[in-house]
Design an enzyme around this catalytic site. Structure first.
Site, short mmCIF file in Angstrom:
data_model
loop_
_atom_site.label_atom_id
_atom_site.label_comp_id
_atom_site.label_asym_id
_atom_site.label_seq_id
_atom_site.Cartn_x
_atom_site.Cartn_y
_atom_site.Cartn_z
N GLN A 168 0.78 -1.24 0.00
CA GLN A 168 0.00 0.00 0.00
C GLN A 168 0.81 1.30 0.00
OE1 GLN A 168 -3.44 2.32 2.61
NE2 GLN A 168 -3.09 0.20 3.09
N THR A 201 13.85 -9.26 -11.92
CA THR A 201 15.06 -8.42 -11.86
C THR A 201 16.23 -9.15 -11.21
OG1 THR A 201 14.18 -7.45 -9.86
CG2 THR A 201 13.84 -6.23 -11.89
N LYS A 202 16.05 -10.43 -10.95
CA LYS A 202 17.19 -11.21 -10.45
C LYS A 202 17.86 -11.99 -11.57
CE LYS A 202 16.15 -11.30 -5.57
NZ LYS A 202 15.48 -11.98 -4.48
N LEU A 228 8.78 -8.44 -14.73
CA LEU A 228 10.24 -8.48 -14.91
C LEU A 228 10.86 -9.19 -13.72
CD1 LEU A 228 12.16 -7.15 -17.02
CD2 LEU A 228 12.43 -5.26 -15.42
N GLY A 257 -7.56 19.36 20.84
CA GLY A 257 -6.97 20.65 20.48
C GLY A 257 -7.55 21.70 21.39
N GLY A 258 -7.69 22.91 20.86
CA GLY A 258 -8.25 23.99 21.68
C GLY A 258 -9.76 23.87 21.87
N GLN A 259 -10.41 23.04 21.06
CA GLN A 259 -11.88 22.95 21.16
C GLN A 259 -12.29 21.59 21.73
OE1 GLN A 259 -12.06 25.77 19.57
NE2 GLN A 259 -10.37 25.49 18.15
N GLU A 286 1.59 -1.54 8.30
CA GLU A 286 0.77 -0.45 8.85
C GLU A 286 0.74 -0.34 10.38
OE1 GLU A 286 -1.31 2.02 7.31
OE2 GLU A 286 -1.46 2.61 9.40
N ASP A 303 0.73 3.50 6.08
CA ASP A 303 0.89 3.16 4.66
C ASP A 303 0.61 4.35 3.73
OD1 ASP A 303 1.70 0.59 5.10
OD2 ASP A 303 -0.28 -0.29 4.91
N ARG A 312 6.90 -9.00 -10.28
CA ARG A 312 7.51 -10.30 -10.48
C ARG A 312 6.63 -11.16 -11.40
NH1 ARG A 312 10.65 -12.72 -5.71
NH2 ARG A 312 9.15 -11.57 -4.46
N1 COA Z 1 12.03 -9.69 -9.48
C1 COA Z 1 12.81 -10.39 -8.66
N2 COA Z 1 12.79 -10.27 -7.32
C2 COA Z 1 11.92 -9.40 -6.80
C3 COA Z 1 11.07 -8.61 -7.61
C4 COA Z 1 11.14 -8.79 -9.01
N3 COA Z 1 10.39 -8.10 -9.84
N4 COA Z 1 10.31 -7.85 -6.81
C5 COA Z 1 10.66 -8.12 -5.54
N5 COA Z 1 11.64 -9.05 -5.52
C6 COA Z 1 12.31 -9.63 -4.37
C7 COA Z 1 13.14 -8.64 -3.60
O1 COA Z 1 14.35 -8.38 -4.27
C8 COA Z 1 13.33 -9.37 -2.29
O2 COA Z 1 14.36 -10.32 -2.42
P1 COA Z 1 15.48 -10.62 -1.31
O3 COA Z 1 14.84 -10.43 0.02
O4 COA Z 1 15.86 -12.02 -1.63
O5 COA Z 1 16.58 -9.67 -1.53
C9 COA Z 1 12.04 -10.17 -2.15
O6 COA Z 1 11.37 -10.04 -3.40
C10 COA Z 1 11.13 -9.76 -1.03
O7 COA Z 1 10.99 -8.37 -0.96
P2 COA Z 1 10.43 -7.67 0.38
O8 COA Z 1 10.13 -6.28 0.06
O9 COA Z 1 11.38 -7.86 1.51
O10 COA Z 1 9.05 -8.45 0.61
P3 COA Z 1 8.38 -9.10 1.89
O11 COA Z 1 7.08 -9.64 1.41
O12 COA Z 1 9.25 -10.04 2.60
O13 COA Z 1 8.11 -7.86 2.88
C11 COA Z 1 7.22 -5.71 3.49
C12 COA Z 1 7.03 -6.99 2.69
C13 COA Z 1 6.12 -4.75 3.13
C14 COA Z 1 7.16 -6.03 4.99
C15 COA Z 1 8.61 -5.11 3.16
O14 COA Z 1 8.67 -4.92 1.77
C16 COA Z 1 8.92 -3.79 3.84
O15 COA Z 1 9.22 -3.74 5.04
N6 COA Z 1 8.85 -2.71 3.08
C17 COA Z 1 9.22 -1.38 3.55
C18 COA Z 1 8.14 -0.82 4.40
C19 COA Z 1 6.81 -0.79 3.73
O16 COA Z 1 6.63 -0.22 2.69
N7 COA Z 1 5.84 -1.42 4.39
C20 COA Z 1 4.44 -1.20 4.11
C21 COA Z 1 3.91 -1.91 3.02
S1 COA Z 1 2.28 -1.32 2.79
#
Ligand code: COA
Length: 421
Positions: free
Chosen positions: A19, A76-77, A74, A253-255, A142, A174, A40
């Site tokens: 989000q 990206t790895k 994509l 607040g003030g109100q 969140e 968020d 992904r």
């Molecule tokens: N291609 C290849 N790999 C991809 C990719 C793509 N298109 N998109 C994401 N990935 C990979 C990332 O590189 C990561 O890999 P790694 O951990 O092996 O290096 C993996 O996906 C997981 O990414 P991550 O963001 O850590 O996901 P998660 O599901 O474990 O965690 C959150 C989710 C939200 C907790 C975390 O992203 C976070 O803390 N974000 C920052 C704070 C935030 O925005 N939180 C609120 C969300 S509303």
């Protein structure tokens, strides 16, 4: 959208999910930016499948946060995926991401590498905690942010069976962080016009929540100084500790203000109004309630005099509106210029004629869902009426974006068979 699209020509790589990040990039897309959501292959943003209401259709969680974007799948790895992302970085203005800490670096896209690829690039990040913070390694959602940013400690009840830190339904961690990030991005774009250089913009969810809790920090500082907070319901009959207490539904607040029951509250969970006793509206309040004697009674004439028995005053107002619906009550008080509003449910907001007319609630056609209702732009302009368009299907624009980057049909086909896109 009207002819004027102020962000037209701004290309944004939307490497966001869930989000916080998507709310930011959606806003920029409404205002004309070309937002390419990188997802992904096969799975995409997790919210596409979370909390589904229609089997096999993108969930509302996704559609309501990703309108007006294009979707590029994509991996990206993979080397091919990395090459595509490099080309995109070279051609874009902004990259927005909200991965867990260090994920972008592990992918090979450090800030240094991004600058080498495109010195004008603006890299915008959301993280749970700021860089260098002792919790910087934590992943955050969140409610975690609401606790870490001071909202939970200051929201809810201080006594009774529901006492305890409380989470707000509003997405303070968020979407709020996403809105802060959008301001940072636009500032960096203007900065780049002056310097020609991009920069890194970061907002932590903790900081964004704390920024909205600024007035609670004000109260902590006041409490430290004087030992009490006059506008809190604890004053003057209860003792204050050394931290800002939770104030229930107090104005804060003030109100002074409180939630008051209206006709039907026994069965309707939202038959309430919020009533505010604004100082200079006191005489109109007395008129509205039919209590002219309060206008000259020294127990009522000043805010200080009213505070010790403010709950009795609210009880009198509640008695006055007990046979009126929340809408009837507001209609009476609005004639006296008293700040108040009905407690509106999500259902009432969804069907609100004014919100639909202003574009705050909009219906959007969607290829798979048919159509869906969503929350439109809360920001209104005189020369721009954002048109909310459907969120993209997963990978809907992959071939189109790759072709724009100069890839041939054959090359694109190969990337599909290698599962790089
Ligand atoms: N291609 C290849 N790999 C991809 C990719 C793509 N298109 N998109 C994401 N990935 C990979 C990332 O590189 C990561 O890999 P790694 O951990 O092996 O290096 C993996 O996906 C997981 O990414 P991550 O963001 O850590 O996901 P998660 O599901 O474990 O965690 C959150 C989710 C939200 C907790 C975390 O992203 C976070 O803390 N974000 C920052 C704070 C935030 O925005 N939180 C609120 C969300 S509303």
């Amino acid at each position: 959208m009207s002819g004027n699209k102020p962000l037209k020509g701004i290309k944004i790589i939307d490497f966001t999910h869930v989000q916080a990040g998507p709310a930011c990039t959606q806003l920029l897309a409404w205002f004309g930016a070309d937002v390419i959501k990188v997802e992904r292959p096969g799975a995409g943003d997790v919210t596409r499948s979370q909390l589904r209401d229609i089997p096999d259709a993108d969930a509302l969680y996704f559609t309501m946060l990703n309108s007006n974007k294009r979707s590029l799948t994509l991996d990206t790895k993979t080397p091919e995926g990395k090459e595509v992302l490099e080309k995109l970085i070279k051609k874009s203005d902004v990259m927005v991401e909200n991965f867990g800490p260090g994920a972008l670096d592990r992918m090979g896209f450090t800030w240094q590498r991004i600058q080498e690829l495109n010195p004008g690039m603006i890299l915008a990040s959301v993280k749970g905690f700021s860089e260098g913070h002792h919790y910087e390694d934590l992943k955050v959602y969140e409610n975690v942010a609401q606790c870490a940013g001071g909202a939970a400690s200051t929201t809810g009840w201080w006594k009774g069976e529901n006492a305890g830190p409380t989470i707000s339904a509003a997405a303070l961690g968020d979407s709020n962080t996403g809105m802060h990030l959008a301001i940072g991005i636009l500032t960096a774009i203007i900065g780049r016009q002056q310097t020609g250089k991009g920069q890194k913009v970061s907002v932590s969810m903790q900081d964004a929540v704390l920024n909205l809790c600024r007035v609670k920090m004000r109260d902590q500082l006041r409490l430290d100084k004087v030992g009490y907070l006059e506008e809190y319901p604890q004053y003057p009959h209860e003792k204050f500790g050394d931290v800002v207490p939770r104030g229930g539904n107090a104005g804060g607040g003030g109100q002074p203000g409180w939630i008051l029951k209206c006709k039907g509250w026994e069965t309707d969970p939202n038959a309430y109004i919020y009533f505010t006793i604004q100082g200079h509206a006191w005489e109109p309040i007395c008129d509205a309630l039919g209590k002219p004697e309060w206008k000259t009674d020294p127990n009522y004439t000043t805010a200080k005099a009213r505070q010790p028995h403010i709950m009795d005053i609210f009880a009198t107002i509640e008695d006055f509106i007990k046979d009126k619906t929340k809408f009837e009550a507001v209609d009476i008080f609005r004639k006296h210029d008293i700040p108040c509003a009905p407690v509106l449910s999500m259902k009432e907001l969804l069907h609100d004629k004014s919100l639909r007319a202003s574009g705050s609630i909009v219906e959007v056609p969607h290829k798979v869902r048919g159509s869906y209702w969503t929350v439109g732009s809360p920001i209104k302009f005189s020369d721009l009426k954002p048109e909310v368009k459907a969120s993209p299907l997963l990978g809907e624009h992959t071939d189109e974006v790759l072709a724009e980057l100069g890839y041939s049909k054959d090359q694109i086909g190969k990337m599909h068979s290698n599962k790089a896109v």
